[in-house]
Motif scaffolding. Sequence first.
Motif, short mmCIF file in Angstrom:
data_model
loop_
_atom_site.label_atom_id
_atom_site.label_comp_id
_atom_site.label_asym_id
_atom_site.label_seq_id
_atom_site.Cartn_x
_atom_site.Cartn_y
_atom_site.Cartn_z
N GLU A 120 0.85 -1.19 0.00
CA GLU A 120 0.00 0.00 0.00
C GLU A 120 0.89 1.24 0.00
O GLU A 120 2.09 1.15 0.30
N PRO A 121 0.34 2.41 -0.32
CA PRO A 121 1.15 3.62 -0.44
C PRO A 121 1.83 4.08 0.84
O PRO A 121 2.71 4.92 0.79
N ASP A 122 1.43 3.55 1.99
CA ASP A 122 2.10 3.95 3.23
C ASP A 122 3.33 3.08 3.51
O ASP A 122 4.05 3.32 4.48
N ALA A 123 3.61 2.10 2.68
CA ALA A 123 4.82 1.28 2.79
C ALA A 123 5.94 1.97 2.00
O ALA A 123 5.74 3.01 1.39
N SER A 124 7.12 1.36 2.01
CA SER A 124 8.22 1.96 1.27
C SER A 124 8.74 0.99 0.22
O SER A 124 8.63 -0.22 0.36
N LEU A 125 9.30 1.58 -0.82
CA LEU A 125 9.93 0.80 -1.88
C LEU A 125 11.38 0.56 -1.47
O LEU A 125 12.10 1.50 -1.18
N GLU A 126 11.77 -0.70 -1.43
CA GLU A 126 13.14 -1.05 -1.06
C GLU A 126 13.72 -1.95 -2.13
O GLU A 126 13.00 -2.63 -2.83
N GLY A 127 15.03 -1.97 -2.22
CA GLY A 127 15.68 -2.81 -3.21
C GLY A 127 15.94 -2.06 -4.50
O GLY A 127 15.25 -1.10 -4.83
N ASP A 128 16.94 -2.52 -5.20
CA ASP A 128 17.34 -1.88 -6.45
C ASP A 128 16.48 -2.35 -7.61
O ASP A 128 15.92 -3.44 -7.59
N TYR A 129 16.44 -1.51 -8.64
CA TYR A 129 15.77 -1.84 -9.89
C TYR A 129 16.34 -3.18 -10.39
O TYR A 129 17.54 -3.38 -10.44
N GLY A 130 15.47 -4.10 -10.73
CA GLY A 130 15.89 -5.41 -11.20
C GLY A 130 15.91 -6.48 -10.12
O GLY A 130 15.80 -7.66 -10.41
N SER A 131 16.04 -6.05 -8.86
CA SER A 131 16.05 -7.02 -7.77
C SER A 131 14.78 -6.97 -6.94
O SER A 131 14.51 -7.87 -6.17
N ALA A 132 13.99 -5.89 -7.10
CA ALA A 132 12.73 -5.75 -6.36
C ALA A 132 11.71 -5.07 -7.25
O ALA A 132 11.99 -4.04 -7.86
N TRP A 133 10.53 -5.67 -7.34
CA TRP A 133 9.45 -5.15 -8.17
C TRP A 133 8.19 -5.03 -7.32
O TRP A 133 7.96 -5.84 -6.42
N TYR A 134 7.36 -4.05 -7.64
CA TYR A 134 6.20 -3.76 -6.80
C TYR A 134 4.95 -3.48 -7.60
O TYR A 134 4.99 -3.06 -8.75
N SER A 135 3.85 -3.68 -6.90
CA SER A 135 2.53 -3.23 -7.28
C SER A 135 2.07 -2.40 -6.08
O SER A 135 2.17 -2.87 -4.94
N VAL A 136 1.60 -1.19 -6.32
CA VAL A 136 1.19 -0.32 -5.22
C VAL A 136 -0.24 0.12 -5.41
O VAL A 136 -0.61 0.60 -6.49
N GLY A 137 -1.05 -0.05 -4.37
CA GLY A 137 -2.44 0.36 -4.47
C GLY A 137 -3.13 0.44 -3.13
O GLY A 137 -2.56 0.06 -2.10
N ILE A 138 -4.35 0.93 -3.16
CA ILE A 138 -5.18 1.05 -1.97
C ILE A 138 -6.20 -0.08 -2.01
O ILE A 138 -7.09 -0.11 -2.87
#
Length: 179
Positions: A26-44
């Motif tokens: 969710e948007p209150d979390a943080s994006l961690e990890g480098d491009y290529g090693s961590a991928w995300y989907s962010v939503g409410i």
Amino acid sequence: MTPDLHRFADIHTHGRTGPAMVCSIEPDASLEGDYGSAWYSVGIHPWSTVDAVPEELFGRLEAMVADSRVVAVGEAGLDALRGGPAERQEAVFMRQAAIAEKVEKPLVVHCVRRYGRLMELHKAFAPRQLWIVHGFRGKPELARQLAAAGIGISLGQARPDIEAVVPASLLFRETDENY
């Protein structure tokens, strides 16, 4: 350019990151990890609509989905059993669908007992970006209807009955694991 989620072995998991999986936050979390090693989907998530969703959360969502590590918007959705009132869930969902269009990324959808409404919204909105129902557990006829509407389906386990009626271009895999 729209990210191709078929390159991931797992398009929906929680709390785990890696080069072959998409972590839903969710948007209150943080994006961690480098491009290529961590991928995300962010939503409410629709369960987060019990109270009104603060405007600043939408601002944070828009900022996060612009990050190159974010390959999809969501988990957004409609849930007849849990979350806020249907009208609020729908407003939050459609706002996220508009954000997905703006950033040209797929929309990962949580849907519980609201498939008819989901297909109505999809038809009226006519998105250019793919909507993907995650964790699909329905019957083949519903899967066929979703696919005919151009809505993707993500499965947590092998389902030959679903795989037989959904084109490969609309079929995805996930674990929905927490860790």
